[in-house]
Motif scaffolding. Structure first.
Motif: not given
Length: 143
Positions: A61-63, A98-100, A133-136, A142-143
Motif C-alpha cells: 500500500k505505498g509503504m 516504514s518509508s514511502l 497517519l503512517n504515510r503522513a 518522522v518514520l
C-alpha cells in the motif's frame, strides 16, 4: 570483500503485512518444498550478490514495511513453456521501519546501505499505526 544487495518489490494485492503473510501461507504461493516464493519473468543479473545475504523488501500500500531473506533462486517453467525465476524466501517476515515508495513495475535493486532498519522485536508485534497517519509521518520524515 563480498558484497550483497537487496531487492525491493511491490506486494500487489496485499492490504497489509498480515495479508502478505496469509497469502504466503497458501499452497499456491509455495514451492514444492513448502517455502514461499515469488515468480518473476526476469532473472536478476546480480544473483550472486542477492544470494550473499540479501533480502526482498516488500512495499505494501505505498509503504515499504517488511522484508524476507532470499534463500535461493530456482528456475521454473510455466505452462506456457517460458523460463522464469522463482525467488525462494525465508518464511520469517521481518517488519522494518516504514518509508514511502512510489509505484514502480517489477523489482529494483536496493543497496544494503539504503535499506530501512528492522523494527525491534517488541515493536514488530505492536498494533500498526493507521495507514494515513503512517504515510503522513513518513512524508515529513518522522518514520
Amino acid at each position: 570483500m563480498d558484497k550483497s544487495v537487496n531487492l525491493i518489490k511491490l506486494s500487489v494485492g496485499s492490504e497489509s503485512v498480515d495479508s502478505l503473510i496469509a497469502w504466503q501461507a497458501t499452497k499456491r504461493a509455495q514451492g514444492p518444498d513448502g517455502l514461499p516464493r515469488h515468480i518473476t519473468r526476469m532473472w536478476p543479473k546480480r544473483a550472486a550478490e542477492i544470494l550473499n545475504g540479501g533480502s526482498i523488501y516488500w512495499v505494501v500500500k505505498g509503504m515499504l514495511q517488511c522484508r524476507q531473506r532470499v534463500l535461493r533462486l530456482d528456475e521454473v517453467t510455466g505452462g506456457d513453456g517460458i523460463r522464469r525465476c522463482a525467488i525462494v524466501l525465508d518464511p520469517d517476515v521481518i517488519r522494518t521501519q516504514s518509508s514511502l515508495k512510489r509505484p514502480f513495475q517489477g523489482w529494483r535493486y536496493l543497496p544494503v546501505g539504503d535499506a530501512p532498519p528492522d523494527l525491534p522485536k517488541g515493536r514488530a508485534s505492536e498494533e500498526p499505526l493507521p495507514v494515513d497517519l503512517n504515510r503522513a509521518l513518513a512524508e515529513i520524515g518522522v518514520l
